[in-house]
Write an enzyme that holds these catalytic residues in place. Structure first.
Site, PDB file in Angstrom:
ATOM      1  N   SER A  22       0.812  -1.224   0.000  1.00 54.35           N
ATOM      2  CA  SER A  22       0.000   0.000   0.000  1.00 54.35           C
ATOM      3  C   SER A  22       0.848   1.278   0.000  1.00 54.35           C
ATOM      4  O   SER A  22       1.882   1.353   0.658  1.00 54.35           O
ATOM      5  CB  SER A  22      -0.900   0.006   1.240  1.00 54.35           C
ATOM      6  OG  SER A  22      -1.514   1.276   1.373  1.00 54.35           O
ATOM      7  N   LYS A  73     -13.447  -4.260   4.741  1.00 61.03           N
ATOM      8  CA  LYS A  73     -14.313  -3.082   4.563  1.00 61.03           C
ATOM      9  C   LYS A  73     -15.795  -3.354   4.830  1.00 61.03           C
ATOM     10  O   LYS A  73     -16.484  -2.521   5.411  1.00 61.03           O
ATOM     11  CB  LYS A  73     -14.173  -2.550   3.120  1.00 61.03           C
ATOM     12  CG  LYS A  73     -12.959  -1.664   2.898  1.00 61.03           C
ATOM     13  CD  LYS A  73     -12.892  -1.276   1.433  1.00 61.03           C
ATOM     14  CE  LYS A  73     -12.495   0.151   1.267  1.00 61.03           C
ATOM     15  NZ  LYS A  73     -12.332   0.527  -0.150  1.00 61.03           N
ATOM     16  N   ASP A 109     -14.124   6.861  -0.022  1.00 59.02           N
ATOM     17  CA  ASP A 109     -13.811   6.666  -1.453  1.00 59.02           C
ATOM     18  C   ASP A 109     -14.693   7.534  -2.350  1.00 59.02           C
ATOM     19  O   ASP A 109     -14.215   8.144  -3.309  1.00 59.02           O
ATOM     20  CB  ASP A 109     -13.986   5.190  -1.839  1.00 59.02           C
ATOM     21  CG  ASP A 109     -13.009   4.294  -1.108  1.00 59.02           C
ATOM     22  OD1 ASP A 109     -11.805   4.568  -1.145  1.00 59.02           O
ATOM     23  OD2 ASP A 109     -13.462   3.322  -0.479  1.00 59.02           O
ATOM     24  N   ALA A 134     -20.195  -2.176  -9.919  1.00 58.53           N
ATOM     25  CA  ALA A 134     -21.052  -2.455  -8.759  1.00 58.53           C
ATOM     26  C   ALA A 134     -20.224  -3.028  -7.616  1.00 58.53           C
ATOM     27  O   ALA A 134     -20.764  -3.612  -6.691  1.00 58.53           O
ATOM     28  CB  ALA A 134     -22.154  -3.424  -9.162  1.00 58.53           C
ATOM     29  N   ASN A 157     -23.679  -2.916 -15.109  1.00 58.68           N
ATOM     30  CA  ASN A 157     -22.752  -3.951 -14.636  1.00 58.68           C
ATOM     31  C   ASN A 157     -23.047  -5.241 -15.376  1.00 58.68           C
ATOM     32  O   ASN A 157     -24.173  -5.447 -15.844  1.00 58.68           O
ATOM     33  CB  ASN A 157     -22.892  -4.186 -13.120  1.00 58.68           C
ATOM     34  CG  ASN A 157     -21.592  -4.704 -12.512  1.00 58.68           C
ATOM     35  OD1 ASN A 157     -20.636  -3.960 -12.378  1.00 58.68           O
ATOM     36  ND2 ASN A 157     -21.538  -5.981 -12.181  1.00 58.68           N
ATOM     37  N   ASP A 160     -22.736 -10.637 -13.017  1.00 58.25           N
ATOM     38  CA  ASP A 160     -21.865 -11.511 -12.230  1.00 58.25           C
ATOM     39  C   ASP A 160     -22.287 -11.448 -10.758  1.00 58.25           C
ATOM     40  O   ASP A 160     -23.388 -11.004 -10.437  1.00 58.25           O
ATOM     41  CB  ASP A 160     -20.382 -11.105 -12.418  1.00 58.25           C
ATOM     42  CG  ASP A 160     -20.106  -9.685 -11.917  1.00 58.25           C
ATOM     43  OD1 ASP A 160     -21.062  -8.988 -11.497  1.00 58.25           O
ATOM     44  OD2 ASP A 160     -18.933  -9.266 -11.944  1.00 58.25           O
TER      45      ASP A 160
HETATM   46  P1  NAD Z   1     -14.422  -5.017  -6.836  1.00 59.04           P
HETATM   47  O1  NAD Z   1     -13.756  -6.351  -6.952  1.00 59.04           O
HETATM   48  O2  NAD Z   1     -15.170  -4.676  -5.608  1.00 59.04           O
HETATM   49  O3  NAD Z   1     -15.435  -4.848  -8.087  1.00 59.04           O
HETATM   50  C1  NAD Z   1     -15.084  -5.290  -9.376  1.00 59.04           C
HETATM   51  C2  NAD Z   1     -16.031  -4.698 -10.422  1.00 59.04           C
HETATM   52  O4  NAD Z   1     -15.513  -5.023 -11.737  1.00 59.04           O
HETATM   53  C3  NAD Z   1     -17.450  -5.247 -10.388  1.00 59.04           C
HETATM   54  O5  NAD Z   1     -18.354  -4.228 -10.776  1.00 59.04           O
HETATM   55  C4  NAD Z   1     -17.409  -6.339 -11.446  1.00 59.04           C
HETATM   56  O6  NAD Z   1     -18.673  -6.662 -11.969  1.00 59.04           O
HETATM   57  C5  NAD Z   1     -16.540  -5.685 -12.485  1.00 59.04           C
HETATM   58  N1  NAD Z   1     -15.910  -6.630 -13.415  1.00 59.04           N
HETATM   59  C6  NAD Z   1     -15.013  -7.604 -13.117  1.00 59.04           C
HETATM   60  N2  NAD Z   1     -14.663  -8.267 -14.239  1.00 59.04           N
HETATM   61  C7  NAD Z   1     -15.355  -7.685 -15.252  1.00 59.04           C
HETATM   62  C8  NAD Z   1     -15.409  -7.919 -16.661  1.00 59.04           C
HETATM   63  N3  NAD Z   1     -14.700  -8.878 -17.254  1.00 59.04           N
HETATM   64  N4  NAD Z   1     -16.210  -7.117 -17.395  1.00 59.04           N
HETATM   65  C9  NAD Z   1     -16.939  -6.134 -16.817  1.00 59.04           C
HETATM   66  N5  NAD Z   1     -16.920  -5.871 -15.497  1.00 59.04           N
HETATM   67  C10 NAD Z   1     -16.139  -6.636 -14.724  1.00 59.04           C
HETATM   68  O7  NAD Z   1     -13.287  -3.973  -7.139  1.00 59.04           O
HETATM   69  P2  NAD Z   1     -13.201  -2.433  -6.646  1.00 59.04           P
HETATM   70  O8  NAD Z   1     -12.513  -2.379  -5.352  1.00 59.04           O
HETATM   71  O9  NAD Z   1     -14.542  -1.808  -6.797  1.00 59.04           O
HETATM   72  O10 NAD Z   1     -12.201  -1.820  -7.730  1.00 59.04           O
HETATM   73  C11 NAD Z   1     -12.612  -1.532  -9.064  1.00 59.04           C
HETATM   74  C12 NAD Z   1     -11.527  -0.695  -9.747  1.00 59.04           C
HETATM   75  O11 NAD Z   1     -11.422   0.568  -9.082  1.00 59.04           O
HETATM   76  C13 NAD Z   1     -10.149  -1.339  -9.648  1.00 59.04           C
HETATM   77  O12 NAD Z   1      -9.513  -1.165 -10.897  1.00 59.04           O
HETATM   78  C14 NAD Z   1      -9.440  -0.558  -8.580  1.00 59.04           C
HETATM   79  O13 NAD Z   1      -8.059  -0.445  -8.827  1.00 59.04           O
HETATM   80  C15 NAD Z   1     -10.079   0.811  -8.689  1.00 59.04           C
HETATM   81  N6  NAD Z   1     -10.100   1.532  -7.396  1.00 59.04           N
HETATM   82  C16 NAD Z   1      -9.589   2.784  -7.368  1.00 59.04           C
HETATM   83  C17 NAD Z   1      -9.619   3.524  -6.203  1.00 59.04           C
HETATM   84  C18 NAD Z   1      -9.046   4.919  -6.180  1.00 59.04           C
HETATM   85  O14 NAD Z   1      -8.892   5.490  -5.088  1.00 59.04           O
HETATM   86  N7  NAD Z   1      -8.737   5.504  -7.323  1.00 59.04           N
HETATM   87  C19 NAD Z   1     -10.196   2.985  -5.039  1.00 59.04           C
HETATM   88  C20 NAD Z   1     -10.721   1.687  -5.097  1.00 59.04           C
HETATM   89  C21 NAD Z   1     -10.664   0.965  -6.292  1.00 59.04           C
END
Ligand code: NAD
Length: 287
Positions: A22, A73, A109, A134, A157, A160
């Site tokens: 991190s 979380k 966030d 989602a 979304n 899934d």
């Molecule tokens: P998560 O695992 O909680 O959610 C994953 C999401 O991706 C779901 O909506 C899922 O349906 C979708 N997904 C997965 N495979 C897919 C596919 N093949 N096609 C379409 N949709 C698909 O993950 P998260 O924690 O919500 O993170 C999501 C993204 O946001 C990541 O890339 C993460 O790096 C980024 N993120 C950024 C910040 C920031 O501060 N900038 C904070 C948290 C997460």
């Protein structure tokens, strides 16, 4: 003797597993040092099995607070005394504040995302946005955007394991805000085109675009975009996803996830210290 840590230094934690990768400890400690604040931020390897004890430890040690990340979380709320409205609605906590022994859970966030828009002179309040995702990041953004006054939101979304979560998010937004919200299948690309067409902003908040899906995009091609559309991505590694590259080629204003990361940290920092991070300095350090 070194003066950085003394008997007065206050402790803030980060509880997650895995967590050694991190960038949050470096970010917060750099901000404390720059502002001359007497706090230290340390990462602790805590998973669901040790979370309850870790929270008891936070209370016993009178720590100022903690960040919480995966896999904690959505689990930590049960050990806290109170949740912010956004944390309650999102069903997730990323920041704990110890208010004289009362532990309050927040989710920063979504606040971080909304603040990063402001920082880029983007004003989505009272307008329509379309968002893909989602999961944790998307849910936090969707709830905060609705609470802040986005007029209409179309959520997409794939069907899934996150689909049910999207349905719950829609219900909560409808029950608690005036935002007009609808949920669609991300595989229905014609619907996606239609919803983007009358949106002010398109937000990408899935994992598509970063490893192991780097180079891929939830939007098939740049004909979905027009020059006055704003396109954002929560991903910051890589800095420019295939989606943002496509949006730039279509003439859109774009924003990656770096600002969301910085401002979610700043919102937590403010909850703990009452002060904001030195934002310009942090941007230089993070870039
Ligand atoms: P998560 O695992 O909680 O959610 C994953 C999401 O991706 C779901 O909506 C899922 O349906 C979708 N997904 C997965 N495979 C897919 C596919 N093949 N096609 C379409 N949709 C698909 O993950 P998260 O924690 O919500 O993170 C999501 C993204 O946001 C990541 O890339 C993460 O790096 C980024 N993120 C950024 C910040 C920031 O501060 N900038 C904070 C948290 C997460």
């Amino acid at each position: 003797m070194a003066e950085r840590i003394t008997g007065h230094t206050e402790l803030i934690g980060l509880m997650a597993y895995p967590i050694r990768h991190s960038s949050s400890p470096a970010m917060h400690n750099e901000a404390f040092a720059t502002l001359g604040l007497d706090y230290a931020y340390l990462a602790f390897e805590v998973d669901n099995d040790t979370l309850e004890d870790a929270i008891k430890g936070l209370r016993a040690l009178k720590m100022v607070g903690s960040n919480v990340s995966m896999p904690n979380k959505t689990v930590v709320g049960q050990y806290l005394d109170e949740l912010s409205p956004a944390a309650e609605m999102a069903g997730a906590v990323n920041t704990i504040v110890n208010d004289h022994g009362k532990l309050i859970g927040h989710i920063t966030d979504g606040i971080g995302y909304m603040q990063s828009l402001k920082d880029n002179d983007i004003d989505v309040i009272g307008k329509k946005m379309t968002i893909a995702g989602a999961g944790g990041a998307a849910t936090a953004i969707e709830i905060q955007a609705a609470l802040d006054g986005v007029k209409e939101m179309s959520i997409f979304n794939i069907k899934d394991k996150f689909w049910e979560n999207a349905e719950r998010t829609v219900e909560k937004i409808r029950a608690n805000t005036d935002c007009i919200v609808n949920l669609y299948d991300l595989d229905d690309k014609e619907k996606l085109r239609e919803e983007i067409e009358d949106s002010y902003l398109f937000a990408q908040a899935t994992g598509v675009g970063m490893k192991p899906m780097e180079g891929q995009s939830v939007v098939p091609d740049k004909s979905f975009f027009r020059p006055d559309l704003i396109v954002t991505d929560t991903i910051y590694a890589p800095r420019e996803t295939a989606l943002l590259k496509m949006a730039k080629e279509a003439g859109c204003k774009t924003m990656n996830g770096l600002g969301m990361m910085l401002f979610q940290g700043d919102a937590a920092f403010h909850l703990w210290t009452g002060k904001h991070m030195p934002i310009d300095h942090m941007k230089e350090v993070l870039d």
